[in-house]
Design an enzyme around this catalytic site. Sequence first.
Site, mmCIF file in Angstrom:
data_model
loop_
_atom_site.group_PDB
_atom_site.id
_atom_site.type_symbol
_atom_site.label_atom_id
_atom_site.label_comp_id
_atom_site.label_asym_id
_atom_site.label_seq_id
_atom_site.Cartn_x
_atom_site.Cartn_y
_atom_site.Cartn_z
ATOM 1 N N LYS A 2 -13.788 -5.886 -6.328
ATOM 2 C CA LYS A 2 -14.951 -5.385 -5.572
ATOM 3 C C LYS A 2 -16.227 -6.128 -5.973
ATOM 4 O O LYS A 2 -17.109 -6.345 -5.137
ATOM 5 C CB LYS A 2 -15.122 -3.874 -5.769
ATOM 6 C CG LYS A 2 -14.022 -3.020 -5.140
ATOM 7 C CD LYS A 2 -13.900 -3.198 -3.645
ATOM 8 C CE LYS A 2 -13.002 -2.152 -3.018
ATOM 9 N NZ LYS A 2 -12.671 -2.472 -1.610
ATOM 10 N N TYR A 55 -9.761 1.979 -12.721
ATOM 11 C CA TYR A 55 -10.064 1.232 -11.480
ATOM 12 C C TYR A 55 -9.847 -0.281 -11.697
ATOM 13 O O TYR A 55 -9.598 -1.035 -10.753
ATOM 14 C CB TYR A 55 -11.493 1.544 -11.016
ATOM 15 C CG TYR A 55 -11.744 1.222 -9.564
ATOM 16 C CD1 TYR A 55 -11.100 1.919 -8.543
ATOM 17 C CD2 TYR A 55 -12.625 0.199 -9.198
ATOM 18 C CE1 TYR A 55 -11.326 1.613 -7.211
ATOM 19 C CE2 TYR A 55 -12.860 -0.108 -7.869
ATOM 20 C CZ TYR A 55 -12.207 0.605 -6.879
ATOM 21 O OH TYR A 55 -12.436 0.298 -5.562
HETATM 22 P P1 NAD Z 1 -6.443 3.370 3.210
HETATM 23 O O1 NAD Z 1 -5.189 3.309 2.424
HETATM 24 O O2 NAD Z 1 -6.546 4.397 4.249
HETATM 25 O O3 NAD Z 1 -6.787 1.959 3.837
HETATM 26 C C1 NAD Z 1 -6.436 0.744 3.216
HETATM 27 C C2 NAD Z 1 -6.001 -0.171 4.330
HETATM 28 O O4 NAD Z 1 -5.779 -1.490 3.817
HETATM 29 C C3 NAD Z 1 -4.687 0.271 4.999
HETATM 30 O O5 NAD Z 1 -4.891 0.453 6.377
HETATM 31 C C4 NAD Z 1 -3.755 -0.904 4.752
HETATM 32 O O6 NAD Z 1 -2.852 -1.115 5.819
HETATM 33 C C5 NAD Z 1 -4.759 -2.032 4.626
HETATM 34 N N1 NAD Z 1 -4.169 -3.230 4.024
HETATM 35 C C6 NAD Z 1 -3.700 -3.411 2.759
HETATM 36 N N2 NAD Z 1 -3.169 -4.654 2.639
HETATM 37 C C7 NAD Z 1 -3.317 -5.271 3.854
HETATM 38 C C8 NAD Z 1 -2.944 -6.533 4.378
HETATM 39 N N3 NAD Z 1 -2.302 -7.453 3.652
HETATM 40 N N4 NAD Z 1 -3.250 -6.803 5.682
HETATM 41 C C9 NAD Z 1 -3.885 -5.902 6.447
HETATM 42 N N5 NAD Z 1 -4.250 -4.676 6.021
HETATM 43 C C10 NAD Z 1 -3.960 -4.367 4.727
HETATM 44 O O7 NAD Z 1 -7.593 3.570 2.094
HETATM 45 P P2 NAD Z 1 -9.178 3.610 2.171
HETATM 46 O O8 NAD Z 1 -9.601 4.304 0.935
HETATM 47 O O9 NAD Z 1 -9.646 4.101 3.473
HETATM 48 O O10 NAD Z 1 -9.549 2.083 1.981
HETATM 49 C C11 NAD Z 1 -10.412 1.375 2.852
HETATM 50 C C12 NAD Z 1 -11.423 0.575 2.042
HETATM 51 O O11 NAD Z 1 -12.346 1.479 1.443
HETATM 52 C C13 NAD Z 1 -10.826 -0.233 0.902
HETATM 53 O O12 NAD Z 1 -11.511 -1.468 0.802
HETATM 54 C C14 NAD Z 1 -11.130 0.617 -0.303
HETATM 55 O O13 NAD Z 1 -11.158 -0.108 -1.509
HETATM 56 C C15 NAD Z 1 -12.497 1.113 0.095
HETATM 57 N N6 NAD Z 1 -13.017 2.259 -0.656
HETATM 58 C C16 NAD Z 1 -12.273 3.385 -0.809
HETATM 59 C C17 NAD Z 1 -12.767 4.455 -1.516
HETATM 60 C C18 NAD Z 1 -11.968 5.696 -1.722
HETATM 61 O O14 NAD Z 1 -12.283 6.475 -2.636
HETATM 62 N N7 NAD Z 1 -10.961 5.958 -0.912
HETATM 63 C C19 NAD Z 1 -14.052 4.385 -2.072
HETATM 64 C C20 NAD Z 1 -14.804 3.235 -1.879
HETATM 65 C C21 NAD Z 1 -14.280 2.168 -1.182
#
Ligand code: NAD
Length: 251
Positions: free
Chosen positions: A160, A153
């Site tokens: 984060k 990670y």
């Molecule tokens: P996802 O890929 O569906 O969403 C990530 C989003 O970030 C996408 O819509 C992408 O277009 C956007 N993005 C990236 N660069 C960008 C930019 N320059 N401008 C605008 N948008 C941008 O993945 P997700 O897992 O739903 O991620 C959403 C959040 O949740 C993130 O912060 C991620 O770190 C967090 N998160 C995810 C998990 C997991 O296991 N999936 C766990 C905890 C936290």
Amino acid sequence: MGFLEGKKVVVMGVANKRSIAWGCAQALRDQGAEVIYTYQNDRMKKSLEKLLDGSEFLVECDVANDESIKQAFETIKDYTSEIHGLVHAIAYANKEDLQGSVLDLSRDGFALAQDVSSYSFIAVSHYAKPILAENSGIVTLTYLGSERAVPNYNMMGIAKASLEAAVRYMAADLSPEKIRVNAISAGAIKTLAVTGVKDYQKLIQLSESRTPDSVGVTIEEVGNTCAFLISPLSSGIIGETIFVDKGVHLS
Ligand code: NAD
């Protein structure tokens, strides 16, 4: 009647139906809110449109670009003078920075991940603030890798940690203005973003095996907490990082 009836909430970060932001948008809608969506680029717009019925307000916003953020919130302000919530579900790091040793992180890769995954939360809140109503909520998404050394990670864990610190400082700044800032620390879920982490399957398997029923948390469960945190029902919660991971963080 839902607890967000008549409210308008901006959701940033829907890439597809697996996105955590999509779980948030659905839960917000279920509680009666109108969701305003932002998308990163034309490719994401097409993907987002497939999930919607055409009646929603959509705005482009690349969070790596101040002008794009400014423009997006001006466009939203022209549409509605007031919003009642903001959901930031955005992160990015180069693939090579989500594997191996953190000692190999490059200066550029570090800056990029911090910019898109942490600074952008400050930047979008800055431009959203003039239209955020009293008693509104701002929510971002984080992960346990901010406080534990989760294999691979790496860079995102460091970003984060910075994001969670930003939540606390922003919460202190904005709470006198009756705007609450909080984070949800979600369990690992298979989304587009998570596939950037090397051996992400192991991350997800580990998360699932540590839940009481070996079923990982869902975007719906994360979304319901998000709707609660956006709403005045959570008026006593300020600057908090709330785990929504079915207890994975306990062991
Ligand atoms: P996802 O890929 O569906 O969403 C990530 C989003 O970030 C996408 O819509 C992408 O277009 C956007 N993005 C990236 N660069 C960008 C930019 N320059 N401008 C605008 N948008 C941008 O993945 P997700 O897992 O739903 O991620 C959403 C959040 O949740 C993130 O912060 C991620 O770190 C967090 N998160 C995810 C998990 C997991 O296991 N999936 C766990 C905890 C936290």
